[in-house]
Design a protein around this motif. Structure first.
Motif, PDB file in Angstrom:
ATOM      1  N   UNK A 187      24.128  69.005  34.708  1.00  0.00           N
ATOM      2  CA  UNK A 187      24.978  69.848  35.447  1.00  0.00           C
ATOM      3  C   UNK A 187      26.334  68.788  35.536  1.00  0.00           C
ATOM      4  N   UNK A 188      26.242  67.811  36.017  1.00  0.00           N
ATOM      5  CA  UNK A 188      27.446  66.964  36.485  1.00  0.00           C
ATOM      6  C   UNK A 188      28.239  66.658  35.218  1.00  0.00           C
ATOM      7  N   UNK A 189      27.609  66.446  34.074  1.00  0.00           N
ATOM      8  CA  UNK A 189      28.474  65.893  32.928  1.00  0.00           C
ATOM      9  C   UNK A 189      28.935  67.449  32.124  1.00  0.00           C
ATOM     10  N   UNK A 190      28.344  68.519  32.566  1.00  0.00           N
ATOM     11  CA  UNK A 190      29.041  69.599  32.134  1.00  0.00           C
ATOM     12  C   UNK A 190      30.283  69.908  32.785  1.00  0.00           C
ATOM     13  N   UNK A 191      30.351  69.679  34.288  1.00  0.00           N
ATOM     14  CA  UNK A 191      31.371  70.055  35.067  1.00  0.00           C
ATOM     15  C   UNK A 191      32.604  68.907  34.492  1.00  0.00           C
ATOM     16  N   UNK A 192      32.076  67.655  34.072  1.00  0.00           N
ATOM     17  CA  UNK A 192      33.220  66.701  34.038  1.00  0.00           C
ATOM     18  C   UNK A 192      34.028  66.989  32.771  1.00  0.00           C
ATOM     19  N   UNK A 194      42.929  66.630  36.310  1.00  0.00           N
ATOM     20  CA  UNK A 194      41.662  67.042  36.304  1.00  0.00           C
ATOM     21  C   UNK A 194      41.155  66.381  35.019  1.00  0.00           C
ATOM     22  N   UNK A 195      41.753  65.503  34.152  1.00  0.00           N
ATOM     23  CA  UNK A 195      41.321  64.639  33.297  1.00  0.00           C
ATOM     24  C   UNK A 195      40.810  63.334  34.005  1.00  0.00           C
ATOM     25  N   UNK A 196      41.435  63.106  35.079  1.00  0.00           N
ATOM     26  CA  UNK A 196      41.112  61.736  35.888  1.00  0.00           C
ATOM     27  C   UNK A 196      39.693  62.227  36.730  1.00  0.00           C
ATOM     28  N   UNK A 197      39.922  63.308  37.415  1.00  0.00           N
ATOM     29  CA  UNK A 197      38.729  63.744  37.994  1.00  0.00           C
ATOM     30  C   UNK A 197      37.319  63.896  37.388  1.00  0.00           C
ATOM     31  N   UNK A 198      37.674  64.405  36.169  1.00  0.00           N
ATOM     32  CA  UNK A 198      36.556  64.540  35.164  1.00  0.00           C
ATOM     33  C   UNK A 198      35.991  63.267  34.659  1.00  0.00           C
ATOM     34  N   UNK A 199      36.957  62.121  34.362  1.00  0.00           N
ATOM     35  CA  UNK A 199      36.533  61.008  33.716  1.00  0.00           C
ATOM     36  C   UNK A 199      35.886  60.017  34.710  1.00  0.00           C
ATOM     37  N   UNK A 200      36.103  60.425  36.418  1.00  0.00           N
ATOM     38  CA  UNK A 200      35.683  59.847  37.369  1.00  0.00           C
ATOM     39  C   UNK A 200      34.074  60.183  37.311  1.00  0.00           C
ATOM     40  N   UNK A 201      33.745  61.415  36.850  1.00  0.00           N
ATOM     41  CA  UNK A 201      32.242  61.681  37.170  1.00  0.00           C
ATOM     42  C   UNK A 201      31.516  60.654  36.137  1.00  0.00           C
ATOM     43  N   UNK A 202      32.307  60.492  34.976  1.00  0.00           N
ATOM     44  CA  UNK A 202      31.334  59.407  34.057  1.00  0.00           C
ATOM     45  C   UNK A 202      31.359  58.048  34.520  1.00  0.00           C
ATOM     46  N   UNK A 203      32.605  57.555  34.935  1.00  0.00           N
ATOM     47  CA  UNK A 203      32.898  56.032  34.988  1.00  0.00           C
ATOM     48  C   UNK A 203      33.121  55.648  36.514  1.00  0.00           C
ATOM     49  N   UNK A 204      33.091  56.469  37.545  1.00  0.00           N
ATOM     50  CA  UNK A 204      32.858  56.204  39.086  1.00  0.00           C
ATOM     51  C   UNK A 204      34.141  55.281  39.467  1.00  0.00           C
ATOM     52  N   UNK A 235      22.521  65.231  45.500  1.00  0.00           N
ATOM     53  CA  UNK A 235      21.138  64.565  44.949  1.00  0.00           C
ATOM     54  C   UNK A 235      20.450  65.915  44.205  1.00  0.00           C
ATOM     55  N   UNK A 236      20.609  66.990  44.634  1.00  0.00           N
ATOM     56  CA  UNK A 236      20.186  68.176  43.877  1.00  0.00           C
ATOM     57  C   UNK A 236      20.756  68.279  42.484  1.00  0.00           C
ATOM     58  N   UNK A 237      22.126  67.938  42.665  1.00  0.00           N
ATOM     59  CA  UNK A 237      22.855  68.100  41.210  1.00  0.00           C
ATOM     60  C   UNK A 237      22.577  67.006  40.479  1.00  0.00           C
ATOM     61  N   UNK A 238      22.098  65.899  40.993  1.00  0.00           N
ATOM     62  CA  UNK A 238      21.766  64.468  40.195  1.00  0.00           C
ATOM     63  C   UNK A 238      20.440  64.894  39.328  1.00  0.00           C
ATOM     64  N   UNK A 239      19.477  65.677  40.053  1.00  0.00           N
ATOM     65  CA  UNK A 239      18.301  66.004  39.312  1.00  0.00           C
ATOM     66  C   UNK A 239      18.347  66.990  38.306  1.00  0.00           C
TER      67      UNK A 239
END
Length: 140
Positions: free
Chosen positions: A50-55, A16-26, A42-46
């Motif tokens: 949202x994505x930082x919260x999930x991460x 979970x830490x790796x998948x969460x960090x991947x949302x920040x660092x790809x 793309x909607x999530x990106x708008x």
């Protein structure tokens, strides 16, 4: 069996830490997405937060699951994330649901092992439900 449980908790938390960090660092490659998935992401990106919260939730939940004293809270934090992962794969990518199911089974085991710690929550709910019903009865 306790050793297997602890190893799976560590793997779950680190995953979970790796998948969460991947949302920040790809740093992991993104699988090929369908047009429907691209539209959704793309909607999530708008929605910029949202994505930082999930991460952050994935990273925090993973850290909490790693530590035995906070594992019960970490499992509760991770529950809506895992439900979202399963719902996404069930609806958009059924072929990729297996890793999500593995994480879900591990999470269910963690929840089951900590079920006694949740009894206070359930006890509070039953008391609150009693007062809600009592209030409803007298407000008629």
């Amino acid at each position: 069996m306790k050793t297997v449980y602890n190893i799976l908790c560590i793997l779950f938390g680190v995953g979970m830490i790796i998948f969460g960090a991947n949302k920040f660092f790809n740093f992991m490659p993104t699988p090929k997405l369908t047009p429907e998935q691209l539209e959704m992401f793309n909607a999530f990106g708008k929605i910029g937060w949202l994505m930082p919260l999930i991460a952050i939730t994935e990273i925090l939940g993973g850290l909490l699951v790693l530590l035995p004293k906070t594992r019960a809270v970490g499992a509760l934090v991770m529950l809506p994330i895992i439900i979202g992962i399963l719902a996404h794969h069930f609806h958009h990518d059924p072929a990729g649901i297996v890793p999500g199911l593995v994480f879900a089974v591990i999470l269910l085991w963690i929840l089951w092992e900590n079920r006694k710690k949740y009894s206070q929550l359930m006890n509070w709910y039953s008391k609150a439900q009693f007062f809600i019903e009592l209030f409803y009865f007298f407000s008629l």
